[in-house]
Design a protein around this motif. Structure first.
Motif, PDB file in Angstrom:
ATOM      1  N   ILE A 139       0.846  -1.196   0.000  1.00 23.72           N
ATOM      2  CA  ILE A 139       0.000   0.000   0.000  1.00 23.72           C
ATOM      3  C   ILE A 139       0.875   1.238   0.000  1.00 23.72           C
ATOM      4  CG2 ILE A 139      -1.815   1.234   1.216  1.00 23.72           C
ATOM      5  CD1 ILE A 139      -2.625  -1.422   2.479  1.00 23.72           C
ATOM      6  N   PHE A 140       0.747   1.999  -1.065  1.00 24.07           N
ATOM      7  CA  PHE A 140       1.447   3.279  -1.116  1.00 24.07           C
ATOM      8  C   PHE A 140       0.505   4.356  -0.581  1.00 24.07           C
ATOM      9  CE2 PHE A 140       3.589   0.693  -4.224  1.00 24.07           C
ATOM     10  CZ  PHE A 140       4.918   1.024  -4.024  1.00 24.07           C
ATOM     11  N   LEU A 141       1.088   5.394  -0.032  1.00 22.83           N
ATOM     12  CA  LEU A 141       0.269   6.439   0.577  1.00 22.83           C
ATOM     13  C   LEU A 141       0.344   7.721  -0.235  1.00 22.83           C
ATOM     14  CD1 LEU A 141       1.349   5.811   4.264  1.00 22.83           C
ATOM     15  CD2 LEU A 141      -0.541   4.784   3.016  1.00 22.83           C
ATOM     16  N   LYS A 195       0.928   9.583  10.706  1.00 24.82           N
ATOM     17  CA  LYS A 195      -0.222   9.401   9.829  1.00 24.82           C
ATOM     18  C   LYS A 195      -0.206   8.018   9.200  1.00 24.82           C
ATOM     19  CE  LYS A 195      -1.736  13.954   8.431  1.00 24.82           C
ATOM     20  NZ  LYS A 195      -1.734  14.945   7.365  1.00 24.82           N
ATOM     21  N   ALA A 196       1.001   7.557   8.865  1.00 21.90           N
ATOM     22  CA  ALA A 196       1.114   6.222   8.281  1.00 21.90           C
ATOM     23  C   ALA A 196       0.653   5.175   9.293  1.00 21.90           C
ATOM     24  CB  ALA A 196       2.554   5.958   7.849  1.00 21.90           C
ATOM     25  N   ARG A 197       1.056   5.387  10.538  1.00 22.47           N
ATOM     26  CA  ARG A 197       0.675   4.444  11.595  1.00 22.47           C
ATOM     27  C   ARG A 197      -0.842   4.438  11.791  1.00 22.47           C
ATOM     28  NH1 ARG A 197       2.278   0.862  14.509  1.00 22.47           N
ATOM     29  NH2 ARG A 197       4.247   0.838  13.426  1.00 22.47           N
ATOM     30  N   GLU A 198      -1.407   5.630  11.771  1.00 23.75           N
ATOM     31  CA  GLU A 198      -2.849   5.768  11.938  1.00 23.75           C
ATOM     32  C   GLU A 198      -3.593   4.979  10.845  1.00 23.75           C
ATOM     33  OE1 GLU A 198      -5.740   9.464  11.691  1.00 23.75           O
ATOM     34  OE2 GLU A 198      -3.923   9.923  12.822  1.00 23.75           O
ATOM     35  N   ARG A 231      -2.161  -8.564   9.317  1.00 26.31           N
ATOM     36  CA  ARG A 231      -1.084  -7.758   9.871  1.00 26.31           C
ATOM     37  C   ARG A 231      -0.708  -6.660   8.904  1.00 26.31           C
ATOM     38  NH1 ARG A 231       4.072  -9.232  11.503  1.00 26.31           N
ATOM     39  NH2 ARG A 231       4.106 -10.664   9.777  1.00 26.31           N
ATOM     40  N   VAL A 232      -0.277  -5.553   9.449  1.00 23.32           N
ATOM     41  CA  VAL A 232       0.218  -4.461   8.621  1.00 23.32           C
ATOM     42  C   VAL A 232       1.591  -4.080   9.141  1.00 23.32           C
ATOM     43  CG1 VAL A 232      -0.165  -2.109   7.819  1.00 23.32           C
ATOM     44  CG2 VAL A 232      -2.113  -3.599   8.206  1.00 23.32           C
ATOM     45  N   VAL A 233       2.532  -3.995   8.225  1.00 23.76           N
ATOM     46  CA  VAL A 233       3.884  -3.620   8.613  1.00 23.76           C
ATOM     47  C   VAL A 233       4.226  -2.320   7.897  1.00 23.76           C
ATOM     48  CG1 VAL A 233       6.295  -4.300   8.503  1.00 23.76           C
ATOM     49  CG2 VAL A 233       4.554  -6.014   8.934  1.00 23.76           C
ATOM     50  N   ILE A 234       4.775  -1.374   8.647  1.00 20.37           N
ATOM     51  CA  ILE A 234       5.160  -0.104   8.034  1.00 20.37           C
ATOM     52  C   ILE A 234       6.651  -0.137   7.746  1.00 20.37           C
ATOM     53  CG2 ILE A 234       5.253   2.392   8.334  1.00 20.37           C
ATOM     54  CD1 ILE A 234       3.027   2.096  10.373  1.00 20.37           C
ATOM     55  N   ARG A 235       6.993   0.289   6.577  1.00 17.59           N
ATOM     56  CA  ARG A 235       8.406   0.280   6.234  1.00 17.59           C
ATOM     57  C   ARG A 235       8.776   1.596   5.560  1.00 17.59           C
ATOM     58  NH1 ARG A 235      10.906  -3.904   2.106  1.00 17.59           N
ATOM     59  NH2 ARG A 235      12.855  -2.803   1.921  1.00 17.59           N
ATOM     60  N   LYS A 236       9.930   2.105   5.950  1.00 17.85           N
ATOM     61  CA  LYS A 236      10.402   3.320   5.297  1.00 17.85           C
ATOM     62  C   LYS A 236      11.283   2.908   4.128  1.00 17.85           C
ATOM     63  CE  LYS A 236      12.240   7.825   6.371  1.00 17.85           C
ATOM     64  NZ  LYS A 236      12.750   8.713   7.399  1.00 17.85           N
ATOM     65  N   GLU A 284       9.798   7.540   1.812  1.00 19.95           N
ATOM     66  CA  GLU A 284       8.350   7.475   2.035  1.00 19.95           C
ATOM     67  C   GLU A 284       8.000   6.185   2.770  1.00 19.95           C
ATOM     68  OE1 GLU A 284       5.645   7.167  -1.235  1.00 19.95           O
ATOM     69  OE2 GLU A 284       6.976   5.889  -2.387  1.00 19.95           O
ATOM     70  N   TYR A 285       6.917   6.263   3.514  1.00 21.57           N
ATOM     71  CA  TYR A 285       6.465   5.094   4.254  1.00 21.57           C
ATOM     72  C   TYR A 285       5.520   4.281   3.382  1.00 21.57           C
ATOM     73  CZ  TYR A 285       8.483   7.111   8.409  1.00 21.57           C
ATOM     74  OH  TYR A 285       9.373   7.619   9.324  1.00 21.57           O
ATOM     75  N   VAL A 286       5.732   2.976   3.376  1.00 24.49           N
ATOM     76  CA  VAL A 286       4.890   2.080   2.590  1.00 24.49           C
ATOM     77  C   VAL A 286       4.366   1.001   3.534  1.00 24.49           C
ATOM     78  CG1 VAL A 286       4.844   0.452   0.671  1.00 24.49           C
ATOM     79  CG2 VAL A 286       6.212   2.511   0.501  1.00 24.49           C
ATOM     80  N   LEU A 287       3.096   0.658   3.380  1.00 23.43           N
ATOM     81  CA  LEU A 287       2.512  -0.375   4.233  1.00 23.43           C
ATOM     82  C   LEU A 287       2.511  -1.705   3.500  1.00 23.43           C
ATOM     83  CD1 LEU A 287      -0.657   1.500   5.542  1.00 23.43           C
ATOM     84  CD2 LEU A 287       1.676   1.629   6.394  1.00 23.43           C
ATOM     85  N   TYR A 288       2.925  -2.752   4.199  1.00 26.61           N
ATOM     86  CA  TYR A 288       2.845  -4.100   3.651  1.00 26.61           C
ATOM     87  C   TYR A 288       1.849  -4.874   4.503  1.00 26.61           C
ATOM     88  CZ  TYR A 288       7.016  -2.899   1.070  1.00 26.61           C
ATOM     89  OH  TYR A 288       7.896  -2.283   0.230  1.00 26.61           O
ATOM     90  N   THR A 289       0.953  -5.580   3.863  1.00 23.14           N
ATOM     91  CA  THR A 289      -0.068  -6.278   4.640  1.00 23.14           C
ATOM     92  C   THR A 289      -0.027  -7.767   4.389  1.00 23.14           C
ATOM     93  OG1 THR A 289      -1.771  -6.243   2.948  1.00 23.14           O
ATOM     94  CG2 THR A 289      -1.629  -4.315   4.373  1.00 23.14           C
ATOM     95  N   GLU A 290      -0.372  -8.504   5.420  1.00 24.77           N
ATOM     96  CA  GLU A 290      -0.581  -9.929   5.272  1.00 24.77           C
ATOM     97  C   GLU A 290      -2.082 -10.085   5.079  1.00 24.77           C
ATOM     98  OE1 GLU A 290       1.706 -11.974   8.362  1.00 24.77           O
ATOM     99  OE2 GLU A 290       0.280 -13.612   8.136  1.00 24.77           O
ATOM    100  N   GLY A 291      -2.468 -10.668   3.972  1.00 26.69           N
ATOM    101  CA  GLY A 291      -3.881 -10.688   3.605  1.00 26.69           C
ATOM    102  C   GLY A 291      -4.148  -9.575   2.617  1.00 26.69           C
ATOM    103  N   SER A 292      -5.138  -9.785   1.755  1.00 26.96           N
ATOM    104  CA  SER A 292      -5.347  -8.818   0.688  1.00 26.96           C
ATOM    105  C   SER A 292      -6.825  -8.535   0.449  1.00 26.96           C
ATOM    106  CB  SER A 292      -4.700  -9.365  -0.586  1.00 26.96           C
ATOM    107  OG  SER A 292      -5.002  -8.542  -1.671  1.00 26.96           O
ATOM    108  N   VAL A 293      -7.201  -7.292   0.598  1.00 19.30           N
ATOM    109  CA  VAL A 293      -8.570  -6.850   0.292  1.00 19.30           C
ATOM    110  C   VAL A 293      -8.434  -5.525  -0.438  1.00 19.30           C
ATOM    111  CG1 VAL A 293     -10.885  -6.510   1.243  1.00 19.30           C
ATOM    112  CG2 VAL A 293      -9.225  -7.804   2.539  1.00 19.30           C
ATOM    113  N   LEU A 294      -8.065  -5.613  -1.699  1.00 21.28           N
ATOM    114  CA  LEU A 294      -7.660  -4.425  -2.447  1.00 21.28           C
ATOM    115  C   LEU A 294      -8.771  -3.392  -2.541  1.00 21.28           C
ATOM    116  CD1 LEU A 294      -5.289  -3.266  -4.044  1.00 21.28           C
ATOM    117  CD2 LEU A 294      -6.274  -4.242  -6.082  1.00 21.28           C
ATOM    118  N   LYS A 295      -9.960  -3.854  -2.881  1.00 17.14           N
ATOM    119  CA  LYS A 295     -11.048  -2.921  -3.157  1.00 17.14           C
ATOM    120  C   LYS A 295     -11.330  -2.003  -1.967  1.00 17.14           C
ATOM    121  CE  LYS A 295     -14.959  -2.504  -5.898  1.00 17.14           C
ATOM    122  NZ  LYS A 295     -15.628  -3.068  -7.021  1.00 17.14           N
ATOM    123  N   GLU A 296     -11.370  -2.597  -0.786  1.00 14.91           N
ATOM    124  CA  GLU A 296     -11.687  -1.775   0.383  1.00 14.91           C
ATOM    125  C   GLU A 296     -10.542  -0.846   0.738  1.00 14.91           C
ATOM    126  OE1 GLU A 296     -13.450  -3.519   3.853  1.00 14.91           O
ATOM    127  OE2 GLU A 296     -14.477  -4.963   2.566  1.00 14.91           O
TER     128      GLU A 296
END
Lengths: 381, 85
Positions: free
Chosen positions: A115-117, A127-130, A225-230, A235-247
């Motif tokens: 997930i890019f922000l 904000k990324a954490r939020e 799970r969501v992991v934040i990575r710089k 820029e901060y990018v979120l990586y998630t375990e599990g995928s629900v793109l539309k939402e």
């Protein structure tokens, strides 16, 4: 601009060549003086060179692709799990992943989103954490502990204030969410929620505990799970375990132009067939590259094109491409031989013997390469 | 399942980086295309009417879409798909 330059430019524009070739030509021509005559020679050689580079008509492109992907595939690790970068997210790689891609599985074993922000969010850690909290599915077990009071027939939930504050949630919010989902209202006593089952029985009590555990209090169902990575770019990018793109795409702050998932079928549903084709190419190349294998992208493009020509993502194999072949013999030669022969026999199917497999079976020259050309001799008169 | 709150953000698939440019061809363009490749319209690759890009480009069943792909080998590659139900 001189007349010479103009005519040269016109010649380039008139070329029927791929953009990359034209770009290369322009790069070479820059800071170089050519006469019109030289330019004509360049164009002539370019065209013959391009014709020679093109694949021969009648060439067995599919077989070459199959071999070119299959051979490196034998060197892939049979079972590897890997962690995506620094973030400790598990993704299937190696041969199992490649099989998953060509099988176009509806549910890959390790779905993952990147997930890019949007600009305002991507450089702000808070904000990324939020946003990460908004996306990650939160259950009651991370917010507090649940216990049962058997004498009073009540469920007590002790909320952890710190965990609540971290996720920007209130006890009222949780009580409301539980009521909304389960229809059980709760009493708020300080940091403790008191719930009462509809009937004062031990079974109902345990049932209530179980269902409270499965209520999603915040976030999106399916995202474990969501992991934040710089990133290196800052820029901060979120990586998630599990995928629900539309939402996820509908959440404010998520960059809906770059966010992606590794689930090809999800990409197809949300972004269409062309994006799915691109996703197939990307996923396959990445999987092969990660294993240190170099397969020409053309082979992967051919496979992805075949999987997506009819407007939906079809698997290679019995239930997809190979299972839809027109020829009975070709299908029978692949898998479940008897069924195909039996069904076709009952229906009275006709085999036109147009493909490769069926011609090999009956012992005719295959219609590929030189076998594709028919010569008719003119009688000498 | 209860309905999720609507954030009012409409996702446009055509704006995503992974989605190449889709455009609807005019009738003349379709004719030129078919004669150039010497094929019937039905022989073109397909795209479903329920495809998110079809709705976003406002195409109808029977239209032909030109897709401008960024290709690793050719730089720019054109691809054509016919909209089917």
């Amino acid at each position: 601009m001189s007349a010479l330059q103009k005519s040269i430019e016109e010649m380039i524009v008139g070329l029927k060549l791929p953009q990359n070739v034209i770009d290369n030509l322009n790069r070479e021509l820059k800071d170089r003086k050519v006469t019109k005559k030289q330019m004509e020679e360049i164009v002539k050689r370019l065209n013959t060179g391009y014709d020679n580079a093109k694949i021969e008509a009648g060439e067995a492109a599919g077989v070459v692709s199959a071999q070119s992907i299959g051979e490196p595939g034998t060197q892939m690790t049979m079972r590897t799990f890997h962690y995506a970068g620094v973030a400790e997210i598990n993704v299937t790689l190696g041969l199992p992943r490649l099989i998953e891609i060509v099988d176009a599985r509806k549910n890959p074993s390790t779905p993952m989103m990147t997930i890019f922000l949007e600009k305002d969010y991507s450089h702000d850690r808070d904000k990324a954490r939020e946003l990460a909290w908004k996306i990650e599915a939160t259950y009651i077990n991370v917010l507090g502990s649940m216990s049962t009071d058997i004498t009073e027939m009540k469920v007590l939930i002790e909320l952890n204030k710190k965990a609540l504050a971290q996720r920007n949630m209130t006890s009222e919010e949780i009580a409301g969410k539980i009521e909304e989902e389960l229809g059980v209202s709760s009493e708020i006593k300080g940091d403790t929620l008191v719930l009462e089952p509809s009937k004062p029985s031990y079974r109902e009590l345990l049932q209530l505990v179980k269902s409270v555990h499965s209520v999603i209090l915040k976030g999106i169902k399916g995202i474990k799970r969501v992991v934040i990575r710089k990133e290196d770019s800052g820029e901060y990018v979120l990586y998630t375990e599990g995928s629900v793109l539309k939402e996820v795409l509908s959440i404010e702050g998520v960059d809906a132009t770059r966010t992606r998932t590794n689930n090809v079928n999800e990409i197809f549903e949300v972004m269409g067939i062309e994006a799915a084709r691109q996703a197939l190419i990307n996923e396959a190349t990445d999987t092969l590259k990660e294993q240190g294998l170099n397969v020409d992208v053309r082979h992967i493009m051919l496979v992805s094109d075949i999987m997506t020509v009819d407007g939906d993502v079809k698997p290679i194999g019995r239930h997809g491409i190979s299972g839809e072949k027109a020829s009975v013999l070709a299908r029978a030669a692949f898998e479940v031989t008897v069924n195909h022969l039996l069904d076709s026999g009952m229906r009275g199917d006709v085999d036109e013997l147009r493909g490769v497999t069926e011609n090999v079976i009956v012992g005719q020259p295959i219609r590929l390469g030189t076998g594709n050309v028919k010569l008719i001799a003119k009688k000498a008169t | 399942m209860k309905e999720k709150e609507n954030t009012g953000r409409e996702f446009n698939p055509l704006k995503h980086r992974m989605v190449p440019n889709h455009e609807i061809l005019s009738e003349d363009e379709v004719k030129n295309l078919l004669s150039e490749y010497n094929v019937e319209k039905e022989q073109l690759p397909k795209i479903r009417a329920i495809d998110p890009t079809v709705a976003a480009a406002k195409a109808k069943v029977g239209d032909v879409m030109r897709i401008t792909r960024e290709s690793k080998t050719a730089g720019i590659a054109y691809y054509y798909r016919m909209v089917i139900a």
